[in-house]
Design a protein around this motif. Structure first.
Motif, PDB file in Angstrom:
ATOM      1  N   MET A   1      37.088 107.952  16.905  1.00 23.39           N
ATOM      2  CA  MET A   1      38.210 107.170  16.491  1.00 23.39           C
ATOM      3  C   MET A   1      37.717 105.826  15.959  1.00 23.39           C
ATOM      4  O   MET A   1      36.917 105.154  16.585  1.00 23.39           O
ATOM      5  N   LYS A   2      38.230 105.434  14.797  1.00 26.19           N
ATOM      6  CA  LYS A   2      37.816 104.177  14.177  1.00 26.19           C
ATOM      7  C   LYS A   2      38.557 103.002  14.820  1.00 26.19           C
ATOM      8  O   LYS A   2      39.712 103.132  15.200  1.00 26.19           O
ATOM      9  N   PRO A   3      37.877 101.856  14.926  1.00 22.97           N
ATOM     10  CA  PRO A   3      38.596 100.679  15.424  1.00 22.97           C
ATOM     11  C   PRO A   3      39.631 100.236  14.380  1.00 22.97           C
ATOM     12  O   PRO A   3      39.375 100.264  13.186  1.00 22.97           O
ATOM     13  N   MET A   4      40.780  99.869  14.859  1.00 12.57           N
ATOM     14  CA  MET A   4      41.857  99.456  13.965  1.00 12.57           C
ATOM     15  C   MET A   4      41.887  97.944  13.838  1.00 12.57           C
ATOM     16  O   MET A   4      41.809  97.235  14.830  1.00 12.57           O
ATOM     17  N   GLN A   5      41.997  97.477  12.632  1.00 11.30           N
ATOM     18  CA  GLN A   5      42.097  96.043  12.404  1.00 11.30           C
ATOM     19  C   GLN A   5      43.506  95.757  11.904  1.00 11.30           C
ATOM     20  O   GLN A   5      43.913  96.208  10.842  1.00 11.30           O
ATOM     21  N   ALA A   6      44.242  95.021  12.699  1.00 14.83           N
ATOM     22  CA  ALA A   6      45.614  94.689  12.343  1.00 14.83           C
ATOM     23  C   ALA A   6      45.612  93.561  11.320  1.00 14.83           C
ATOM     24  O   ALA A   6      44.791  92.645  11.395  1.00 14.83           O
ATOM     25  N   PRO A   7      46.522  93.612  10.354  1.00 18.93           N
ATOM     26  CA  PRO A   7      46.594  92.513   9.396  1.00 18.93           C
ATOM     27  C   PRO A   7      47.058  91.233  10.086  1.00 18.93           C
ATOM     28  O   PRO A   7      47.889  91.271  10.981  1.00 18.93           O
ATOM     29  N   ALA A   8      46.495  90.137   9.691  1.00 14.16           N
ATOM     30  CA  ALA A   8      46.811  88.855  10.318  1.00 14.16           C
ATOM     31  C   ALA A   8      47.474  87.925   9.308  1.00 14.16           C
ATOM     32  O   ALA A   8      47.198  87.988   8.114  1.00 14.16           O
ATOM     33  N   THR A   9      48.337  87.090   9.802  1.00 16.76           N
ATOM     34  CA  THR A   9      48.981  86.080   8.983  1.00 16.76           C
ATOM     35  C   THR A   9      48.554  84.718   9.488  1.00 16.76           C
ATOM     36  O   THR A   9      48.687  84.423  10.665  1.00 16.76           O
ATOM     37  N   ILE A  10      48.050  83.920   8.595  1.00 12.07           N
ATOM     38  CA  ILE A  10      47.609  82.578   8.977  1.00 12.07           C
ATOM     39  C   ILE A  10      48.806  81.639   8.872  1.00 12.07           C
ATOM     40  O   ILE A  10      49.474  81.579   7.849  1.00 12.07           O
ATOM     41  N   THR A  11      49.076  80.921   9.939  1.00 15.61           N
ATOM     42  CA  THR A  11      50.187  79.985   9.967  1.00 15.61           C
ATOM     43  C   THR A  11      49.637  78.586  10.211  1.00 15.61           C
ATOM     44  O   THR A  11      48.863  78.376  11.126  1.00 15.61           O
ATOM     45  N   LYS A  12      50.048  77.665   9.384  1.00 17.13           N
ATOM     46  CA  LYS A  12      49.650  76.272   9.553  1.00 17.13           C
ATOM     47  C   LYS A  12      50.875  75.484   9.982  1.00 17.13           C
ATOM     48  O   LYS A  12      51.930  75.588   9.370  1.00 17.13           O
ATOM     49  N   ILE A  13      50.726  74.697  11.019  1.00 17.28           N
ATOM     50  CA  ILE A  13      51.816  73.863  11.510  1.00 17.28           C
ATOM     51  C   ILE A  13      51.376  72.414  11.387  1.00 17.28           C
ATOM     52  O   ILE A  13      50.360  72.016  11.954  1.00 17.28           O
ATOM     53  N   TYR A  14      52.141  71.645  10.648  1.00 17.49           N
ATOM     54  CA  TYR A  14      51.843  70.234  10.462  1.00 17.49           C
ATOM     55  C   TYR A  14      52.851  69.432  11.270  1.00 17.49           C
ATOM     56  O   TYR A  14      54.046  69.479  11.009  1.00 17.49           O
ATOM     57  N   LEU A  15      52.372  68.701  12.251  1.00 16.47           N
ATOM     58  CA  LEU A  15      53.253  67.889  13.080  1.00 16.47           C
ATOM     59  C   LEU A  15      53.619  66.608  12.344  1.00 16.47           C
ATOM     60  O   LEU A  15      52.820  66.067  11.580  1.00 16.47           O
ATOM     61  N   PRO A  16      54.844  66.107  12.567  1.00 15.62           N
ATOM     62  CA  PRO A  16      55.253  64.867  11.899  1.00 15.62           C
ATOM     63  C   PRO A  16      54.373  63.704  12.319  1.00 15.62           C
ATOM     64  O   PRO A  16      54.088  63.528  13.499  1.00 15.62           O
ATOM     65  N   THR A  17      53.926  62.941  11.357  1.00 20.55           N
ATOM     66  CA  THR A  17      53.100  61.779  11.651  1.00 20.55           C
ATOM     67  C   THR A  17      53.318  60.703  10.602  1.00 20.55           C
ATOM     68  O   THR A  17      53.453  60.995   9.417  1.00 20.55           O
ATOM     69  N   ALA A  18      53.372  59.479  11.045  1.00 18.86           N
ATOM     70  CA  ALA A  18      53.502  58.355  10.122  1.00 18.86           C
ATOM     71  C   ALA A  18      52.151  57.983   9.514  1.00 18.86           C
ATOM     72  O   ALA A  18      52.090  57.234   8.546  1.00 18.86           O
ATOM     73  N   ASP A  19      51.059  58.526  10.078  1.00 19.93           N
ATOM     74  CA  ASP A  19      49.726  58.232   9.547  1.00 19.93           C
ATOM     75  C   ASP A  19      49.516  58.809   8.151  1.00 19.93           C
ATOM     76  O   ASP A  19      48.585  58.414   7.457  1.00 19.93           O
ATOM     77  N   ALA A  20      50.382  59.734   7.722  1.00 18.06           N
ATOM     78  CA  ALA A  20      50.233  60.328   6.398  1.00 18.06           C
ATOM     79  C   ALA A  20      50.584  59.337   5.293  1.00 18.06           C
ATOM     80  O   ALA A  20      50.358  59.613   4.126  1.00 18.06           O
ATOM     81  N   ARG A  21      51.145  58.181   5.659  1.00 22.56           N
ATOM     82  CA  ARG A  21      51.403  57.137   4.657  1.00 22.56           C
ATOM     83  C   ARG A  21      50.098  56.550   4.133  1.00 22.56           C
ATOM     84  O   ARG A  21      50.035  56.053   3.012  1.00 22.56           O
ATOM     85  N   ASP A  22      49.066  56.582   4.955  1.00 25.43           N
ATOM     86  CA  ASP A  22      47.753  56.106   4.542  1.00 25.43           C
ATOM     87  C   ASP A  22      47.229  57.031   3.438  1.00 25.43           C
ATOM     88  O   ASP A  22      47.371  58.245   3.499  1.00 25.43           O
ATOM     89  N   GLU A  23      46.626  56.450   2.413  1.00 22.57           N
ATOM     90  CA  GLU A  23      46.181  57.236   1.257  1.00 22.57           C
ATOM     91  C   GLU A  23      45.092  58.240   1.635  1.00 22.57           C
ATOM     92  O   GLU A  23      45.064  59.356   1.119  1.00 22.57           O
TER      93      GLU A  23
END
Length: 89
Positions: free
Chosen positions: A1-23
């Motif tokens: 039996m072959k090993p099964m590789q499940a498809p993966a979805t990459i999720t990026k979560i960006y938390l709110p931050t006021a530091d993003a005002r900096d260039e």
């Protein structure tokens, strides 16, 4: 039996931050693939906790305390006959 590789979805979560005002930080977000409009959303996203969420968080903390607290022993140890019937046990 072959090993099964499940498809993966990459999720990026960006938390709110006021530091993003900096260039430099905004440039870092743009390097990660965000557009200028998305960077503005990260800057201005307020973290909103309503009454229902606060209740659920409190309930979770209470249940975690109940289930993770050390359990007391509910059985007693014999003291050598403190009850009338313990002598023959």
């Amino acid at each position: 039996m072959k090993p099964m590789q499940a498809p993966a979805t990459i999720t990026k979560i960006y938390l709110p931050t006021a530091d993003a005002r900096d260039e430099k930080t905004a440039a870092l977000y743009r390097h990660m693939g965000l557009t200028a409009n998305e960077v503005r959303k990260v800057i201005s996203s307020p973290l909103r906790i309503n009454r229902n969420t606060l209740f659920q968080l409190g309930l979770f903390v209470l249940l975690a305390f109940i289930f993770l607290a050390p359990q007391h022993a509910f059985t007693s140890t014999g003291t050598g006959g403190s009850l009338p019937y313990e002598g023959w046990l």
